[in-house]
Design a protein around this motif. Structure first.
Motif, PDB file in Angstrom:
ATOM      1  N   LYS A   1       0.825  -1.206   0.000  1.00  0.00           N
ATOM      2  CA  LYS A   1       0.000   0.000   0.000  1.00  0.00           C
ATOM      3  C   LYS A   1       0.863   1.262   0.000  1.00  0.00           C
TER       4      LYS A   1
ATOM      5  N   VAL B   1      -4.898   3.825  -0.121  1.00  0.00           N
ATOM      6  CA  VAL B   1      -5.212   2.876  -1.181  1.00  0.00           C
ATOM      7  C   VAL B   1      -5.666   1.582  -0.519  1.00  0.00           C
TER       8      VAL B   1
ATOM      9  N   ILE C   1      -6.772  -2.544  -1.372  1.00  0.00           N
ATOM     10  CA  ILE C   1      -6.565  -3.602  -2.366  1.00  0.00           C
ATOM     11  C   ILE C   1      -7.719  -4.593  -2.299  1.00  0.00           C
TER      12      ILE C   1
ATOM     13  N   PHE D   1      -7.303  -1.915  -7.196  1.00  0.00           N
ATOM     14  CA  PHE D   1      -7.025  -0.898  -6.187  1.00  0.00           C
ATOM     15  C   PHE D   1      -8.006   0.266  -6.293  1.00  0.00           C
TER      16      PHE D   1
END
Length: 534
Positions: free
Chosen positions: A222, A234, A236, A375
């Motif tokens: 990240k 961010v 995932i 993402f």
């Protein structure tokens, strides 16, 4: 086309078939007395209507050929009985190769080798697991070098004896022809070639997504992703880019006011579809594929109710790079929340998401990891929302430090390995490849879509409407270069695309471009001849 160069293709034109009949006669009536001679000096094969002919072209001359068919019974079935009974292993999807022939003056091995290499790629793509042939005993050594293995008894007459033989991917790979066949070079926007380093990371022993070790690796990934695009947060997701864009749509469903979606290609249109599926309130500014958006045009579409804009950064369907700086300026001046699909641009070019509300990316494509992770980038705190499906709720991921559900440590390992290799040189390489290839294609006279506003990630070529882009793409693929042409939206427009995001040598770029030019020039001339004959 150079007098010293040739290429291979599937026969399609009347002139090619006429030459095939004459080469068939020359080989199997005059040279090998398998059939009677005739004044017309043509021999139409008994299975002509069922055959697919792989041919070698020099200038406009057919100098070599092989016919492939998968309809039973095979001619070999009629000679030795069902071929399955004579083979030492079981088969599922066989084809028969017949009429393997090369004009005498070109029997230096190169044409036979090219036919065999083209044949194996064609058969693999068609799903055949074995190719069967009756090989003349005069050329058994050559057949062996191409990977054919003998089985069963000889057939034919004393004047024309034939050995039943088979070819599989395994026997081809182990042959002289197979060992010197270079790997296919992909020019795709994804997937790209995966490095040994990334594959080694993927194969590590899986670890629990709840372990401290996994959490540390996720934290590192990240951080690297955030630094890559200048984003504070961010998260995932286990899924494709479509999932990430659905997460954005879910967040926009919580926003007040209306949105404006900019669409000038296939992926902009997909944003519209995703927004509709979420019941978002929005307007659409639709332009022709490859047309850029101007400041005045965008502003004129805004209303007092507009609160957000959603657009694609790199619209790979046309090769268009939409102006990120312009979109950020407009959004800031009009107090709008900007959302971006950066799925194709992430990892390929420099992307600065400062001032962007939400943006998406994926682990495949230019990141050069494996497909399977996506993402969502943002700068603001996001709270969980019971109004959203849990899997699509960005706030749930934020509340759970990006691990709300089961995740794949293997895909994360591969992502980390790929991210470690992305730097400024990566971006410079993409731009350099794009510029080199674009100049080369222009020298050949190709029409480039989105020429003045093209993304360095991909080049889009307009194929003349008298020629099928799918036919061109198949020929180039069977020569070892995989272009982007099989998507419906490209075939509808008769376009071919060449991605520039992988690591290429200039020599490979030149070979591919020269081959593309030769093939298109030949096909164009062939179709012009057809019209004149009519």
């Amino acid at each position: 086309m150079s007098k010293h160069e040739f290429f291979f293709k599937i026969a399609t034109s009347p002139d090619e078939f006429e030459q095939i009949h004459r080469l068939n006669y020359l080989t199997f009536s005059e040279e090998i007395p398998q059939h009677q001679k005739n004044e017309e000096q043509k021999l139409v094969d008994q299975f002509h209507a069922e055959n697919t002919y792989i041919i070698c072209i020099k200038e406009n001359e057919v100098i070599g050929m092989a016919a492939v068919r998968n309809n039973r019974p095979f001619s070999l079935d009629k000679k030795i009985g069902p071929v399955e009974q004579a083979l030492p292993f079981s088969i599922n999807s066989p084809c028969e190769v017949r009429l393997l022939s090369v004009k005498k003056e070109y029997r230096n091995g190169r044409v036979f080798l090219g036919l065999a290499q083209f044949l194996i790629k064609y058969c693999i793509k068609k799903g055949y697991d074995i190719a069967l042939i009756s090989g003349t005993v005069r050329q058994l050594k050559l057949y062996g070098q191409l990977g054919f293995q003998p089985f069963a008894q000889l057939t034919g007459t004393d004047e024309a004896l034939f050995q039943p033989m088979y070819l599989t991917k395994k026997t081809f790979d182990e042959s002289i022809a197979g060992r010197i066949l270079p790997p296919t070079i992909p020019f795709l926007p994804g997937p790209v070639q995966i490095s040994e380093k990334v594959m080694a990371a993927l194969s590590k022993t899986p670890i629990s997504h709840r372990s401290d070790q996994y959490k540390e690796k996720l934290k590192k990934a990240k951080i690297l992703l955030g630094q890559l695009v200048n984003s504070k947060y961010v998260h995932i997701f286990l899924g494709s880019g479509t999932l990430a864009n659905d997460v954005v749509a879910a967040q926009l469903s919580l926003e007040r006011g209306r949105g404006l979606i900019l669409a000038n290609g296939e992926f902009g249109s997909r944003l519209v579809e995703q927004a509709n599926r979420f019941g978002l309130h929005f307007d659409v500014f639709q332009k022709d594929w490859g047309e850029f958006f101007t400041r005045d045009e965008i502003i004129s579409r805004l209303s007092n109710e507009t609160t957000w804009i959603w657009a694609v950064h790199s619209e790979t369907s046309s090769g268009m790079l939409n102006n990120l700086g312009l979109l950020k300026d407009i959004s800031e001046q009009h107090h709008l929340k900007l959302c971006l699909d950066c799925i194709s641009s992430l990892g390929a070019i420099e992307v600065d998401l400062d001032g962007v509300f939400l943006a998406t990316g994926v682990s495949g494509k230019a990141i050069r990891a494996l497909t399977g992770l996506s993402f969502v980038f943002h700068h603001h705190e996001v709270q969980p929302s019971l109004a959203l499906p849990k899997y699509l709720d960005l706030g749930t991921y934020m509340a759970k430090d990006s691990i709300p559900f089961s995740q794949s440590s293997n895909l994360l390992e591969a992502l980390l390995a790929a991210l470690e290799d992305i730097n400024i040189e990566t971006f410079q390489k993409v731009v350099k490849t794009h510029s080199f290839l674009k100049n080369l294609l222009k020298q050949f006279g190709f029409t480039i879509i989105s020429d003045e506003n093209s993304s360095p990630i991909i080049l889009t070529i307009e194929i003349p409407d008298t020629i099928s882009s799918a036919v061109i793409g198949d020929i180039i693929y069977n020569h070892g270069y995989q272009l982007h042409y099989e998507s419906d939206y490209l075939q509808q427009r008769n376009w071919i695309q060449i991605a520039c995001i992988d690591n290429y040598e200039n020599a490979d770029l030149e070979k591919m471009a020269n081959l593309l030019n030769r093939v298109i020039s030949y096909e164009k001339n062939s179709h012009t001849t057809k019209k004149l004959l009519k």
